[in-house]
Enzyme design. Sequence first.
Site, mmCIF file in Angstrom:
data_model
loop_
_atom_site.group_PDB
_atom_site.id
_atom_site.type_symbol
_atom_site.label_atom_id
_atom_site.label_comp_id
_atom_site.label_asym_id
_atom_site.label_seq_id
_atom_site.Cartn_x
_atom_site.Cartn_y
_atom_site.Cartn_z
ATOM 1 N N HIS A 19 17.512 -9.010 -1.481
ATOM 2 C CA HIS A 19 17.543 -8.888 -2.945
ATOM 3 C C HIS A 19 18.328 -10.020 -3.593
ATOM 4 O O HIS A 19 18.033 -10.403 -4.729
ATOM 5 C CB HIS A 19 18.079 -7.515 -3.334
ATOM 6 N N HIS A 42 4.650 -4.177 -0.770
ATOM 7 C CA HIS A 42 5.259 -2.984 -0.167
ATOM 8 C C HIS A 42 6.441 -2.605 -1.051
ATOM 9 O O HIS A 42 7.580 -2.977 -0.788
ATOM 10 C CB HIS A 42 5.737 -3.274 1.256
ATOM 11 N N SER A 100 13.329 -3.650 -5.057
ATOM 12 C CA SER A 100 12.797 -4.935 -5.543
ATOM 13 C C SER A 100 12.002 -4.784 -6.851
ATOM 14 O O SER A 100 12.125 -5.647 -7.733
ATOM 15 C CB SER A 100 11.953 -5.598 -4.453
ATOM 16 N N GLU A 118 2.020 0.448 -3.014
ATOM 17 C CA GLU A 118 2.798 1.330 -2.133
ATOM 18 C C GLU A 118 1.834 2.329 -1.505
ATOM 19 O O GLU A 118 1.023 2.931 -2.190
ATOM 20 C CB GLU A 118 3.896 2.039 -2.937
ATOM 21 N N ASP A 144 -3.202 -0.049 0.640
ATOM 22 C CA ASP A 144 -2.692 -1.068 1.559
ATOM 23 C C ASP A 144 -2.431 -2.394 0.833
ATOM 24 O O ASP A 144 -3.365 -3.092 0.446
ATOM 25 C CB ASP A 144 -3.746 -1.249 2.660
ATOM 26 N N GLY A 145 -1.161 -2.726 0.669
ATOM 27 C CA GLY A 145 -0.787 -3.954 -0.037
ATOM 28 C C GLY A 145 -1.274 -5.216 0.657
ATOM 29 O O GLY A 145 -1.578 -6.219 -0.002
ATOM 30 N N ASP A 165 7.103 -7.189 2.131
ATOM 31 C CA ASP A 165 8.300 -6.523 2.665
ATOM 32 C C ASP A 165 7.933 -5.233 3.400
ATOM 33 O O ASP A 165 8.347 -4.136 3.003
ATOM 34 C CB ASP A 165 9.234 -6.230 1.469
HETATM 35 C C1 LIG Z 1 10.910 -1.908 3.257
HETATM 36 S S1 LIG Z 1 10.126 -0.770 2.190
HETATM 37 C C2 LIG Z 1 9.978 -1.633 0.687
HETATM 38 C C3 LIG Z 1 11.254 -1.905 -0.023
HETATM 39 C C4 LIG Z 1 11.132 -2.615 -1.345
HETATM 40 N N1 LIG Z 1 10.255 -3.787 -1.251
HETATM 41 C C5 LIG Z 1 12.490 -3.052 -1.833
HETATM 42 O O1 LIG Z 1 12.947 -4.147 -1.490
HETATM 43 O O2 LIG Z 1 13.110 -2.294 -2.584
HETATM 44 C C6 LIG Z 1 8.454 -0.785 2.786
HETATM 45 C C7 LIG Z 1 7.533 0.142 2.010
HETATM 46 O O3 LIG Z 1 6.180 -0.183 2.351
HETATM 47 C C8 LIG Z 1 5.406 1.007 2.371
HETATM 48 N N2 LIG Z 1 4.207 0.677 3.166
HETATM 49 C C9 LIG Z 1 4.023 0.720 4.504
HETATM 50 N N3 LIG Z 1 2.825 0.183 4.839
HETATM 51 C C10 LIG Z 1 2.251 -0.226 3.672
HETATM 52 C C11 LIG Z 1 1.041 -0.915 3.358
HETATM 53 N N4 LIG Z 1 0.179 -1.293 4.322
HETATM 54 N N5 LIG Z 1 0.779 -1.190 2.059
HETATM 55 C C12 LIG Z 1 1.652 -0.827 1.078
HETATM 56 N N6 LIG Z 1 2.823 -0.193 1.320
HETATM 57 C C13 LIG Z 1 3.116 0.098 2.610
HETATM 58 C C14 LIG Z 1 6.343 2.034 2.939
HETATM 59 O O4 LIG Z 1 5.925 3.344 2.570
HETATM 60 C C15 LIG Z 1 7.675 1.615 2.316
HETATM 61 O O5 LIG Z 1 7.917 2.322 1.126
#
Ligand SMILES: C[S@@+](CC[C@H](N)C(=O)[O-])C[C@H]1O[C@@H](n2cnc3c(N)ncnc32)[C@H](O)[C@@H]1O
Length: 281
Positions: A19, A42, A100, A118, A144-145, A165
Amino acid sequence: MLSYRHAFHAGNHADVLKHCVVVHLLRYLAQKDKAFWYIDTHAGAGAYALHEGYAQKRLEFETGIARLWERTDLPAPLADYVDAVRALNPDGELRFYPGSPYLAWQTLREQDRMRLFEMHTTEIDVLRSNFRDAGRRAIIAGGDGFEAIKALLPPPPRRALTLIDPSYEDKRDYARTLGCVQECLKRFATGVYAIWYPQVTRPEAQRFPAQLKRLRQDRWLHVALSVGTVPKDGLGLYGSGMFVLNPPYTLTAALHETLPWLVDALGVDRQARFVLEVGGD
Ligand SMILES: C[S@@+](CC[C@H](N)C(=O)[O-])C[C@H]1O[C@@H](n2cnc3c(N)ncnc32)[C@H](O)[C@@H]1O
């Protein structure tokens, strides 16, 4: 079925590194009047309570933001980041931590846009609720991001920060991240991309920094912060890294100023260290 909940980890040492870099990148992009997009593949829940719920189970924020909270000698880039966390805690007590998306939202101007993805069904509900008043400048999508981002690039203003992320609990996330970055660069080579990765003992993680560096010969920056010894039992996160493509010229100096301080503040033993490398040097 996704089990990862970022709330367990919010504000830990890895979030501090990630961050701090993200805040620097956002502020740099906001220096010019021209619009930019913030894309988070993500996104997580957007903001987290530290004083209750999941964050209280492992108290991971005590390895990160809590160690910075009372300090009066923060290097400027860390002071910017801690100020952004203070915006969620106006009475001075550390109770909430911005994810983020929330850090980005603080920086975005009227002309800027935010696109969040997400996949977790509960996390996205919390994310939507956290941004319920954001209007059309913030668009949140489930799914799926890694896949969804392809349709966004290049973004209309041709200026964007994309954060990739994943949690990497699924080891396929390493290969998927590499593939996603390659696809992104084909569509929008001049965007700023920030990729987070964990320092854990699994082989995919150990190989990952070298694979990231092979994505392109130059215009990349790699930063890593190890807070301690590699765990002998092979379990646990002992550090993290960020790989930034098309970094602004200010980022290297900001990190040179910040990293020795962070090693001192967040390190748990004498193996605490940092890496800072710039592609093309
Ligand atoms: C490390 S966390 C994200 C933290 C956030 N970016 C932050 O810095 O505050 C990862 C997130 O990705 C989500 N996730 C997992 N696989 C994903 C995908 N293929 N596409 C989108 N989100 C996904 C999870 O549910 C989780 O909430």
